[in-house]
Design a protein around this motif. Sequence first.
Motif, short mmCIF file in Angstrom:
data_model
loop_
_atom_site.label_atom_id
_atom_site.label_comp_id
_atom_site.label_asym_id
_atom_site.label_seq_id
_atom_site.Cartn_x
_atom_site.Cartn_y
_atom_site.Cartn_z
N GLY A 245 0.81 -1.21 0.00
CA GLY A 245 0.00 0.00 0.00
C GLY A 245 0.84 1.25 0.00
N ASP A 246 1.91 1.27 0.79
CA ASP A 246 2.81 2.42 0.81
C ASP A 246 3.38 2.70 -0.57
OD1 ASP A 246 3.32 3.81 3.39
OD2 ASP A 246 3.65 1.78 4.10
N ARG A 247 3.81 1.65 -1.26
CA ARG A 247 4.41 1.83 -2.58
C ARG A 247 3.39 2.34 -3.59
NH1 ARG A 247 7.62 -3.33 -4.40
NH2 ARG A 247 7.91 -1.96 -6.20
N LEU A 248 2.16 1.84 -3.50
CA LEU A 248 1.13 2.30 -4.43
C LEU A 248 0.79 3.77 -4.21
CD1 LEU A 248 -1.17 -0.85 -4.34
CD2 LEU A 248 0.07 -0.01 -6.35
N VAL A 249 0.64 4.17 -2.95
CA VAL A 249 0.34 5.58 -2.67
C VAL A 249 1.50 6.47 -3.06
CG1 VAL A 249 -0.15 7.25 -0.83
CG2 VAL A 249 -1.30 5.04 -0.84
N ARG A 250 2.73 6.03 -2.78
CA ARG A 250 3.91 6.82 -3.17
C ARG A 250 3.98 6.97 -4.68
NH1 ARG A 250 6.17 10.88 -2.01
NH2 ARG A 250 6.08 10.18 0.16
N ALA A 251 3.63 5.92 -5.42
CA ALA A 251 3.65 6.00 -6.88
C ALA A 251 2.68 7.06 -7.39
CB ALA A 251 3.31 4.64 -7.49
N VAL A 252 1.49 7.14 -6.79
CA VAL A 252 0.51 8.15 -7.19
C VAL A 252 1.03 9.55 -6.88
CG1 VAL A 252 -1.79 9.07 -6.73
CG2 VAL A 252 -1.46 6.60 -6.95
N ILE A 253 1.59 9.74 -5.68
CA ILE A 253 2.10 11.06 -5.30
C ILE A 253 3.20 11.52 -6.24
CG2 ILE A 253 3.31 12.33 -3.49
CD1 ILE A 253 1.84 10.57 -1.45
N ASP A 254 4.15 10.64 -6.51
CA ASP A 254 5.26 11.01 -7.39
C ASP A 254 4.77 11.33 -8.80
OD1 ASP A 254 7.00 10.61 -5.29
OD2 ASP A 254 7.66 8.62 -5.95
N PHE A 255 3.84 10.51 -9.30
CA PHE A 255 3.32 10.75 -10.65
C PHE A 255 2.56 12.07 -10.71
CE2 PHE A 255 -0.30 10.44 -13.59
CZ PHE A 255 0.36 10.20 -14.78
N ALA A 256 1.73 12.34 -9.68
CA ALA A 256 0.95 13.58 -9.67
C ALA A 256 1.85 14.80 -9.67
CB ALA A 256 0.01 13.59 -8.46
N ARG A 257 2.93 14.75 -8.92
CA ARG A 257 3.88 15.87 -8.91
C ARG A 257 4.51 16.06 -10.29
NH1 ARG A 257 5.68 14.55 -3.26
NH2 ARG A 257 4.92 16.28 -1.99
N GLN A 258 4.96 14.95 -10.87
CA GLN A 258 5.61 15.03 -12.18
C GLN A 258 4.65 15.50 -13.26
OE1 GLN A 258 7.20 11.10 -12.75
NE2 GLN A 258 8.59 11.25 -11.00
#
Length: 309
Positions: A245-258
């Motif tokens: 779950g941590d990795r999935l949420v982090r992936a969304v955050i990083d993508f949204a920033r980029q």
Amino acid sequence: MTVQDVRAFNRFYTRLIGALDYGRHLYAPYSLTESRVLYELAHDGLMDAADLRARLDLDAGYLSRILTRFVDAGLIEREPSAADQRRRRLALTERGREVAALLDERARERVAALLDTVPPRDRRRLTEAMHTIRGILDGGHTEPQAPTEVVLRDPLPGDLGWIVQRNGAVYAAEYGWNAEYEGLVARIVAEFAERHDPRRERVWIAESRGRPVGCVMCVQDGKGASTARLRLLLVEPEARGRGVGDRLVRAVIDFARQAGYRELVLWTNDVLAAARRLYERHGFTLVAERPHHSFGKDLVGQDWRLELS
């Protein structure tokens, strides 16, 4: 399912295993049982003869004859156990390791040839069916295995349907939600499939052992181009506690920033305690709550927000 169903499957699988060993060349000059003995010793190193007998469920006299043959052929060494002189410790010699490696390579080649006949779209179904059969019939007694790698990837054909099916099944089993929730998920997934912008919207599938164990989605929120929305976060029960779950949420955050979004929002319900703790760890803050009756339950919906700039 009937007894006949199980027996028919056993006959089919026995024929399949026999086909893999066509011409009896796969394990030659060793029998299948002898090859299993070599396999266990190759993968577990030093082992007591009594433990090996119990693991393979072999007759003591039969195993003793196999081990004597292997000693005479220079494949294994036997020595008294340091902990109990009545027990014998077994270890492969260098020649034994070479023979075990050769048999393992032959087996891998035959199985790979079999899998080459299976269309790629069916291999995941085959893997899931194998895990299901083993898990049900083993009764939870399978030896613990080391944690396997979880990879995040883009969805493959069929994965969007898996998201709908697993959301419906998991939330029904764990929270008693009815088909309204599965319908909501189906609409969200259908909208994404039909008209998402790949530069600013994305789905991730978490995969372990060749099968999906989690998912999440990032889409543009209807409020405007500066806001992204995290949707449909799900981690299968078997994969929880491994940081998926941590990795999935982090992936969304990083993508949204980029992608240039300034904020990331999500909607959840107060009963999803583990998910709420996960959002808090990643810096989301609760901005609104309201009661509602949905999915056959009285719930409290929550809006969460994360500043990205």
